[in-house]
Design a protein around this motif. Structure first.
Motif, mmCIF file in Angstrom:
data_model
loop_
_atom_site.group_PDB
_atom_site.id
_atom_site.type_symbol
_atom_site.label_atom_id
_atom_site.label_comp_id
_atom_site.label_asym_id
_atom_site.label_seq_id
_atom_site.Cartn_x
_atom_site.Cartn_y
_atom_site.Cartn_z
ATOM 1 N N GLY A 1 -3.884 -11.672 -9.059
ATOM 2 C CA GLY A 1 -5.269 -11.862 -9.463
ATOM 3 C C GLY A 1 -5.972 -12.976 -8.735
ATOM 4 N N VAL A 2 -5.229 -13.806 -8.038
ATOM 5 C CA VAL A 2 -5.869 -14.899 -7.300
ATOM 6 C C VAL A 2 -6.177 -14.446 -5.879
ATOM 7 C CG1 VAL A 2 -5.601 -17.243 -6.416
ATOM 8 C CG2 VAL A 2 -4.668 -16.619 -8.673
ATOM 9 N N VAL A 3 -7.440 -14.486 -5.549
ATOM 10 C CA VAL A 3 -7.849 -14.084 -4.207
ATOM 11 C C VAL A 3 -8.672 -15.207 -3.600
ATOM 12 C CG1 VAL A 3 -9.271 -12.494 -2.886
ATOM 13 C CG2 VAL A 3 -7.828 -11.628 -4.734
ATOM 14 N N GLU A 4 -8.306 -15.622 -2.424
ATOM 15 C CA GLU A 4 -9.051 -16.685 -1.769
ATOM 16 C C GLU A 4 -9.592 -16.189 -0.441
ATOM 17 O OE1 GLU A 4 -6.414 -19.979 -1.349
ATOM 18 O OE2 GLU A 4 -6.682 -20.613 -3.432
ATOM 19 N N SER A 5 -10.860 -16.510 -0.185
ATOM 20 C CA SER A 5 -11.391 -16.182 1.126
ATOM 21 C C SER A 5 -10.739 -17.075 2.164
ATOM 22 C CB SER A 5 -12.905 -16.402 1.153
ATOM 23 O OG SER A 5 -13.541 -15.491 0.285
ATOM 24 N N ALA A 6 -10.577 -16.503 3.362
ATOM 25 C CA ALA A 6 -9.962 -17.286 4.438
ATOM 26 C C ALA A 6 -10.902 -18.400 4.883
ATOM 27 C CB ALA A 6 -9.631 -16.373 5.609
ATOM 28 N N ARG A 7 -10.339 -19.453 5.429
ATOM 29 C CA ARG A 7 -11.157 -20.581 5.893
ATOM 30 C C ARG A 7 -11.529 -20.391 7.364
ATOM 31 N NH1 ARG A 7 -10.955 -24.780 2.188
ATOM 32 N NH2 ARG A 7 -9.268 -24.561 0.665
ATOM 33 N N ASN A 8 -12.702 -20.888 7.696
ATOM 34 C CA ASN A 8 -13.110 -20.902 9.098
ATOM 35 C C ASN A 8 -12.669 -22.217 9.738
ATOM 36 O OD1 ASN A 8 -14.960 -22.850 8.254
ATOM 37 N ND2 ASN A 8 -16.621 -21.361 8.058
ATOM 38 N N PHE A 9 -13.043 -22.422 10.997
ATOM 39 C CA PHE A 9 -12.603 -23.628 11.691
ATOM 40 C C PHE A 9 -13.409 -24.867 11.304
ATOM 41 C CE2 PHE A 9 -10.129 -21.514 15.398
ATOM 42 C CZ PHE A 9 -8.971 -21.588 14.645
ATOM 43 N N LEU A 10 -14.360 -24.698 10.403
ATOM 44 C CA LEU A 10 -15.015 -25.873 9.837
ATOM 45 C C LEU A 10 -14.327 -26.260 8.518
ATOM 46 C CD1 LEU A 10 -18.741 -25.005 10.636
ATOM 47 C CD2 LEU A 10 -17.136 -26.421 11.945
ATOM 48 N N GLY A 11 -13.291 -25.532 8.181
ATOM 49 C CA GLY A 11 -12.503 -25.887 7.007
ATOM 50 C C GLY A 11 -13.019 -25.296 5.708
ATOM 51 N N PHE A 12 -14.086 -24.506 5.777
ATOM 52 C CA PHE A 12 -14.669 -23.925 4.566
ATOM 53 C C PHE A 12 -14.279 -22.460 4.422
ATOM 54 C CE2 PHE A 12 -16.910 -27.780 4.624
ATOM 55 C CZ PHE A 12 -17.535 -27.964 3.405
ATOM 56 N N ARG A 13 -14.304 -21.999 3.186
ATOM 57 C CA ARG A 13 -14.018 -20.583 2.952
ATOM 58 C C ARG A 13 -15.215 -19.766 3.428
ATOM 59 N NH1 ARG A 13 -9.598 -20.515 -0.203
ATOM 60 N NH2 ARG A 13 -9.267 -22.310 -1.564
ATOM 61 N N ASP A 14 -14.906 -18.627 4.039
ATOM 62 C CA ASP A 14 -15.966 -17.812 4.626
ATOM 63 C C ASP A 14 -15.831 -16.395 4.080
ATOM 64 O OD1 ASP A 14 -17.959 -16.783 6.161
ATOM 65 O OD2 ASP A 14 -17.061 -17.283 8.090
ATOM 66 N N GLY A 15 -16.903 -15.913 3.469
ATOM 67 C CA GLY A 15 -16.866 -14.535 2.960
ATOM 68 C C GLY A 15 -16.957 -14.449 1.452
ATOM 69 N N SER A 16 -17.096 -15.594 0.793
ATOM 70 C CA SER A 16 -17.088 -15.614 -0.676
ATOM 71 C C SER A 16 -18.139 -14.685 -1.273
ATOM 72 C CB SER A 16 -17.335 -17.037 -1.185
ATOM 73 O OG SER A 16 -16.394 -17.924 -0.635
ATOM 74 N N ALA A 17 -19.321 -14.632 -0.653
ATOM 75 C CA ALA A 17 -20.415 -13.857 -1.249
ATOM 76 C C ALA A 17 -20.518 -12.463 -0.647
ATOM 77 C CB ALA A 17 -21.737 -14.608 -1.076
ATOM 78 N N ASN A 18 -19.490 -12.041 0.072
ATOM 79 C CA ASN A 18 -19.529 -10.701 0.633
ATOM 80 C C ASN A 18 -19.676 -9.660 -0.466
ATOM 81 O OD1 ASN A 18 -19.541 -10.157 3.358
ATOM 82 N ND2 ASN A 18 -17.317 -10.383 3.605
ATOM 83 N N PRO A 19 -20.441 -8.593 -0.225
ATOM 84 C CA PRO A 19 -20.459 -7.508 -1.207
ATOM 85 C C PRO A 19 -19.068 -6.889 -1.317
ATOM 86 C CG PRO A 19 -21.567 -6.861 0.830
ATOM 87 C CD PRO A 19 -21.276 -8.329 0.938
ATOM 88 N N ASP A 20 -18.792 -6.313 -2.445
ATOM 89 C CA ASP A 20 -17.466 -5.778 -2.728
ATOM 90 C C ASP A 20 -17.243 -4.495 -1.921
ATOM 91 O OD1 ASP A 20 -15.165 -4.764 -3.678
ATOM 92 O OD2 ASP A 20 -15.706 -4.881 -5.804
ATOM 93 N N SER A 21 -16.393 -4.598 -0.912
ATOM 94 C CA SER A 21 -16.202 -3.451 -0.017
ATOM 95 C C SER A 21 -15.459 -2.313 -0.692
ATOM 96 C CB SER A 21 -15.434 -3.902 1.227
ATOM 97 O OG SER A 21 -14.185 -4.426 0.835
ATOM 98 N N ALA A 22 -14.872 -2.583 -1.840
ATOM 99 C CA ALA A 22 -14.174 -1.512 -2.548
ATOM 100 C C ALA A 22 -15.125 -0.718 -3.441
ATOM 101 C CB ALA A 22 -13.038 -2.099 -3.383
ATOM 102 N N ASP A 23 -16.362 -1.175 -3.542
ATOM 103 C CA ASP A 23 -17.359 -0.475 -4.359
ATOM 104 C C ASP A 23 -18.057 0.552 -3.462
ATOM 105 O OD1 ASP A 23 -19.642 0.362 -5.694
ATOM 106 O OD2 ASP A 23 -20.046 -1.609 -6.572
ATOM 107 N N ALA A 24 -17.546 1.792 -3.500
ATOM 108 C CA ALA A 24 -18.009 2.808 -2.552
ATOM 109 C C ALA A 24 -19.507 3.067 -2.688
ATOM 110 C CB ALA A 24 -17.215 4.097 -2.741
ATOM 111 N N ALA A 25 -19.998 3.053 -3.918
ATOM 112 C CA ALA A 25 -21.425 3.336 -4.110
ATOM 113 C C ALA A 25 -22.275 2.225 -3.500
ATOM 114 C CB ALA A 25 -21.721 3.472 -5.608
ATOM 115 N N LEU A 26 -21.816 0.984 -3.675
ATOM 116 C CA LEU A 26 -22.528 -0.144 -3.072
ATOM 117 C C LEU A 26 -22.496 -0.053 -1.547
ATOM 118 C CD1 LEU A 26 -23.932 -2.927 -3.449
ATOM 119 C CD2 LEU A 26 -21.649 -3.960 -3.395
ATOM 120 N N MET A 27 -21.346 0.317 -1.031
ATOM 121 C CA MET A 27 -21.212 0.430 0.423
ATOM 122 C C MET A 27 -22.137 1.524 0.977
ATOM 123 S SD MET A 27 -19.220 -1.952 1.507
ATOM 124 C CE MET A 27 -19.969 -2.946 0.221
#
Lengths: 267, 432
Positions: free
Chosen positions: B222-248
């Motif tokens: 259940g723990v999911v973490e966005s990967a960090r970029n080279f500035l040390g911050f997580r990148d992708g946190s606000a991405n739309p849910d790619s598993a939501d086919a209707a949203l996609m």
């Protein structure tokens, strides 16, 4: 554009292309190729003498005019340059081959003189380089008769040269001061095509040979657009589109010719 | 070109595709909180395997909503085509190679007197390794041919510079972009070298950038973490849910009436090579770094919910002056959360590390890749809002381009990537 990718076709071939004990008689084409190298080397010596004389006399314009045509016969025999690698470096190395580039005292040969003519605009400081160039090409000509031409080196030389054009010539870095690269291209394509002309008839797969010849024809078609007088316009006139096409053709030739040795039973 | 044995094997094995894929979206969803972003989650150690197989066939191309593996690259090519038949041949050959590479198998053994059929860097047995190869076309391809021009996707343009850009022409544009992703670096390099070796007469490489995302230690369920970029911050946190086919369907896949019919189920791809000035960044106070991004560095929580997680949504309505999340912070400008889904895009970036600049600084940054149904509403709108952001002092876009990902292709033996476009050329009025 209709170019068969032989590399792709080949990828499905798993059977030997030629019998191991090739009954192919390579003696005649090798002899003829050696004659071709010998003739070009003789021309190189004569042309270099005139070029060097102009350089030493400080006749800048004349020397500039002789530079590219003199190199032509050297570029034609480049497929077998590995047979005289110790002379190839002092004759034809580029500034990048030396740590101090143009300022490096070990930088000699055609391109050092090219730098003197086009960039420095004087030649009185390179007379020793000019003398050495003449001595090196004379030594090369002397050696050719006694040199053994292993068939694998000759046949492999065609693809090696196309590789080299693809890797370090299509970018226009060879004749960077004079922009006479298209002359060198002509010499390199002539030299590689000579090998295909001589050995192609012994290749069983005629579609392969036809495709390689078709790609050479396309190369010449492109080069023809840039002819001027006895030679070529500046490399800077080559359009991006034609550079891309030449690049694709050269890489295709390099891939296809990389199979030539195997097709002739050479390893 | 006759079909090779390997090609037949691929066609025979298609049924295995999705079922065998441990990255299958459903599975990833089941393990995550409802709001958790799955696509740009950091890959977890031990979760991937060389046998992961992602079928290239489908209504959409693979490699877009496919959860991001550890490695990816974009290579841009100029293509040599004069006629529609040339273009069809290019598409068919690419599809053949993609079908082979993504399913794996035995490398053909040739007469040793020949150059080998394969670079050999993966050994004699190719394993799929979650490989995806995604094809996208640039505007220059459509512009170069009168028979193709009328079929150009409506919003596909040549990338032009934004105010903070310093575009290097050697790193921009291309007739064809190929995105290659897999679990390991050697697999993406192997695929790239395979394509270059097999299609030298039609593909001329312009530029290439590869990158990766850090693989993290296995996380609790259940723990999911966005990967960090080279500035040390997580990148992708606000991405739309790619598993939501209707949203996609709404955010990602093209089906607009303004678009040519062939483009349905394709997607716009924005690629940006964004250099990070990491030395300067590392000399910046942490509190300032966090204000620049609008998130905390450790957890990625929005600044108005510092004790929360990256999945928490910032409440900008409650912070109109930007007291918690500055108005010019990166996340607030990029996604003001005031336009519903209209400006959403799916980001799927990788970090790159290339070498050293002439000044002796590290050449590191982000291979930014974003997918969207509307380039105008997606990347262009977001980047336009970001113009002038404080983060610009630390980043410099130097390359990239806009491309249009082809729709997917079916499992039939005669289907191939780009068929919809080739069919459309056949139906278009021919200019002579």
């Amino acid at each position: 554009m209709k170019m068969l990718s032989l590399a792709a076709t080949l990828a499905v071939l798993a059977t030997p292309l030629a019998a191991a004990d090739a009954t192919l008689d390579l003696v005649a084409p090798i002899a003829e190729y050696k004659l071709y190298v010998s003739e070009n080397t003789e021309a190189l010596v004569t042309d270099t003498q005139a070029f060097v004389a102009a350089v030493k006399a400080g006749e800048i314009d004349k020397a500039k005019a002789l530079f590219a045509p003199t190199r032509l016969s050297y570029e034609k025999i480049e497929p077998v340059a590995e047979l005289f690698a110790d002379l190839d470096a002092p004759i034809d190395a580029r500034a990048d081959d030396y740590e101090k580039a143009e300022a490096d005292p070990a930088f000699t040969g055609f391109h050092r003189l090219e730098y003197a003519l086009w960039v420095e605009g004087k030649t009185d400081h390179v007379t020793a380089v000019a003398d050495k160039l003449e001595a090196d090409v004379t030594e090369l000509a002397k050696r050719i008769d006694g040199l053994t031409f292993p068939p694998a080196v000759v046949v492999g030389g065609a693809s090696v040269l196309m590789d080299e054009v693809a890797a370090t010539k299509i970018s226009g870095e060879e004749d960077r001061y004079s922009r006479t690269d298209l002359w060198d291209f002509q010499g390199n394509f002539d030299g590689a095509k000579k090998i295909v002309d001589l050995f192609g008839p012994m290749v069983e797969d005629r579609d392969f040979v036809a495709s390689v010849e078709g790609n050479f024809a396309k190369v010449y078609e492109t080069l023809d657009k840039y002819r001027e007088g006895e030679g070529f316009v500046s490399y800077e006139k080559l359009t991006d589109e034609d550079r891309k096409r030449l690049s694709a053709l050269v890489n295709t030739l390099a891939e296809d010719l990389s199979t030539l040795r195997a097709r002739l039973g050479l390893s | 070109m006759s079909p090779s044995p390997s090609r037949r094997a691929v066609l025979g094995g298609l049924g295995l595709g999705l079922a065998a894929c441990p990255f299958s979206l459903g599975l990833a969803r089941a393990e995550t909180a409802p709001q958790a972003p799955a696509l740009t989650a950091a890959p977890q150690a031990g979760a991937s395997s060389a046998s992961d197989r992602i079928a290239p066939q489908g209504r959409f191309q693979a490699g877009i909503v496919t959860p991001r593996p550890a490695w990816g690259l974009v290579a841009a090519f100029d293509v040599i085509v004069d006629t529609p038949a040339d273009l069809e041949r290019l598409f068919r050959r690419l599809t053949d190679r993609i079908a082979f590479l993504t399913s794996g198998g035995t490398v053909p053994e040739l007469d040793p007197a020949l150059p080998p059929a394969d670079s050999g860097i993966l050994g004699p047995e190719l394993r799929p390794d979650a490989l995806t190869v995604t094809l996208a076309l640039g505007a220059s391809l459509f512009d170069a041919h009168p028979w193709l021009g009328p079929l150009r996707p409506a919003q596909l343009t040549r990338m032009t510079g934004f105010p903070n850009d310093a575009l290097n022409p050697d790193l921009c544009h291309g007739d064809l972009a190929i995105q290659i992703c897999a679990n390991t670096q050697e697999t993406i390099i192997h695929a790239l070298r395979d394509l270059i070796k097999n299609l030298p007469d039609q593909l001329v490489l312009r530029w290439k950038q590869e990158g990766n995302v850090p693989v993290i230690a296995p996380q609790a369920p259940g723990v999911v973490e966005s990967a960090r970029n080279f500035l040390g911050f997580r990148d992708g946190s606000a991405n739309p849910d790619s598993a939501d086919a209707a949203l996609m369907e709404r955010v990602l896949w093209v089906h607009d009436a303004a678009e040519p019919a062939w483009a349905k189920d394709g997607s716009y791809m924005a690629v940006r090579l964004i250099r990070n000035f990491v030395e300067r960044w590392d000399r910046t106070p942490l509190a300032e770094q966090e204000r620049i991004f609008g998130r905390t560095r450790i957890t990625g929580a929005p600044l108005d919910k510092r004790d929360g997680t990256e999945a928490d949504v910032p409440d900008y309505a409650a912070d109109p002056e930007g007291a918690a999340t500055p108005l010019d912070s990166h996340i607030r400008l990029a996604n003001p959360r005031d336009a519903g889904e209209r400006h959403l895009m799916l980001r799927r970036p990788f970090n790159y590390s290339n070498g050293v600049t002439k000044s002796g600084q590290l050449d590191q940054g982000l291979l930014f890749i974003a997918w969207q149904a509307s380039l105008t509403d997606g990347f262009l709108a977001a980047q336009t809002r970001l113009n002038g952001e404080p983060l610009e002092e630390y980043i410099k876009p130097v390359g990239g381009g806009y491309f249009f990902a082809l729709p997917g292709f079916g499992p039939g033996p005669d289907d191939y990537l780009g068929r919809q476009l080739i069919d459309a050329i056949g139906h278009a009025p021919q200019k002579t």
